[in-house]
Design a protein around this motif. Sequence first.
Motif, PDB file in Angstrom:
ATOM      1  N   THR A  97       0.812  -1.216   0.000  1.00  0.00           N
ATOM      2  CA  THR A  97       0.000   0.000   0.000  1.00  0.00           C
ATOM      3  C   THR A  97       0.845   1.267   0.000  1.00  0.00           C
ATOM      4  OG1 THR A  97      -1.735  -1.174   1.187  1.00  0.00           O
ATOM      5  CG2 THR A  97      -1.849   1.227   1.199  1.00  0.00           C
ATOM      6  N   LYS A  98       1.865   1.337   0.868  1.00  0.00           N
ATOM      7  CA  LYS A  98       2.655   2.556   0.995  1.00  0.00           C
ATOM      8  C   LYS A  98       3.412   2.872  -0.291  1.00  0.00           C
ATOM      9  CE  LYS A  98       5.851   4.863   4.109  1.00  0.00           C
ATOM     10  NZ  LYS A  98       6.624   4.752   5.341  1.00  0.00           N
ATOM     11  N   ILE A  99       4.061   1.892  -0.877  1.00  0.00           N
ATOM     12  CA  ILE A  99       4.824   2.155  -2.099  1.00  0.00           C
ATOM     13  C   ILE A  99       3.886   2.495  -3.259  1.00  0.00           C
ATOM     14  CG2 ILE A  99       4.986  -0.223  -2.968  1.00  0.00           C
ATOM     15  CD1 ILE A  99       7.928   0.404  -3.656  1.00  0.00           C
ATOM     16  N   GLU A 100       2.696   1.923  -3.253  1.00  0.00           N
ATOM     17  CA  GLU A 100       1.722   2.243  -4.295  1.00  0.00           C
ATOM     18  C   GLU A 100       1.174   3.655  -4.135  1.00  0.00           C
ATOM     19  OE1 GLU A 100      -1.165  -0.885  -4.022  1.00  0.00           O
ATOM     20  OE2 GLU A 100       0.073  -2.300  -5.136  1.00  0.00           O
ATOM     21  N   THR A 101       0.787   4.014  -2.915  1.00  0.00           N
ATOM     22  CA  THR A 101       0.154   5.324  -2.709  1.00  0.00           C
ATOM     23  C   THR A 101       1.160   6.462  -2.697  1.00  0.00           C
ATOM     24  OG1 THR A 101       0.201   5.016  -0.302  1.00  0.00           O
ATOM     25  CG2 THR A 101      -1.825   4.391  -1.454  1.00  0.00           C
ATOM     26  N   LEU A 127       4.488   6.415  -3.863  1.00  0.00           N
ATOM     27  CA  LEU A 127       5.394   6.491  -5.006  1.00  0.00           C
ATOM     28  C   LEU A 127       4.713   6.189  -6.334  1.00  0.00           C
ATOM     29  CD1 LEU A 127       8.534   4.709  -3.497  1.00  0.00           C
ATOM     30  CD2 LEU A 127       8.052   7.165  -3.639  1.00  0.00           C
ATOM     31  N   GLY A 128       3.497   5.690  -6.276  1.00  0.00           N
ATOM     32  CA  GLY A 128       2.782   5.362  -7.505  1.00  0.00           C
ATOM     33  C   GLY A 128       3.316   4.125  -8.202  1.00  0.00           C
ATOM     34  N   TRP A 129       4.070   3.313  -7.477  1.00  0.00           N
ATOM     35  CA  TRP A 129       4.671   2.119  -8.070  1.00  0.00           C
ATOM     36  C   TRP A 129       3.647   1.002  -8.170  1.00  0.00           C
ATOM     37  CZ3 TRP A 129       5.356  -2.945  -6.582  1.00  0.00           C
ATOM     38  CH2 TRP A 129       6.231  -3.691  -7.362  1.00  0.00           C
ATOM     39  N   ARG A 130       3.670   0.316  -9.272  1.00  0.00           N
ATOM     40  CA  ARG A 130       2.841  -0.872  -9.475  1.00  0.00           C
ATOM     41  C   ARG A 130       3.733  -1.948 -10.094  1.00  0.00           C
ATOM     42  NH1 ARG A 130      -0.306   1.898  -7.163  1.00  0.00           N
ATOM     43  NH2 ARG A 130      -2.432   2.491  -7.621  1.00  0.00           N
ATOM     44  N   PRO A 131       3.559  -3.186  -9.700  1.00  0.00           N
ATOM     45  CA  PRO A 131       4.373  -4.246 -10.310  1.00  0.00           C
ATOM     46  C   PRO A 131       4.029  -4.407 -11.783  1.00  0.00           C
ATOM     47  CG  PRO A 131       2.692  -5.185  -8.873  1.00  0.00           C
ATOM     48  CD  PRO A 131       2.629  -3.701  -8.701  1.00  0.00           C
ATOM     49  N   GLU A 132       5.045  -4.752 -12.560  1.00  0.00           N
ATOM     50  CA  GLU A 132       4.819  -4.967 -13.993  1.00  0.00           C
ATOM     51  C   GLU A 132       4.209  -6.334 -14.256  1.00  0.00           C
ATOM     52  OE1 GLU A 132       8.452  -4.323 -16.105  1.00  0.00           O
ATOM     53  OE2 GLU A 132       8.628  -2.259 -15.412  1.00  0.00           O
ATOM     54  N   GLU A 133       4.370  -7.242 -13.328  1.00  0.00           N
ATOM     55  CA  GLU A 133       3.868  -8.603 -13.494  1.00  0.00           C
ATOM     56  C   GLU A 133       2.864  -8.931 -12.392  1.00  0.00           C
ATOM     57  OE1 GLU A 133       4.693 -10.531 -15.975  1.00  0.00           O
ATOM     58  OE2 GLU A 133       6.422  -9.423 -16.715  1.00  0.00           O
TER      59      GLU A 133
END
Length: 67
Positions: A16-20, A22-28
């Motif tokens: 949740t933290k890295i997504e919210t 930094l906007g990071w989403r896994p490519e796979e």
Amino acid sequence: MTDRLGHDRRYATDPTKIETELGWRPEETFESGIEKTVRWYTDNSEWIVRTRSGDYLQYYQRMYGGR
């Protein structure tokens, strides 16, 4: 085997933290990643043969044995 004291029975991460922040989403997804992994091993069976033979240990001994 008995479990160790303090040993987590389940390992999980919360992205949740890295997504919210930094906007990071896994490519796979897990499914696409496991499919690619299995395909890599299937396509590279000679790597598996060399690894299982133990020949690679000679490389590590040559490169790092004197340390």
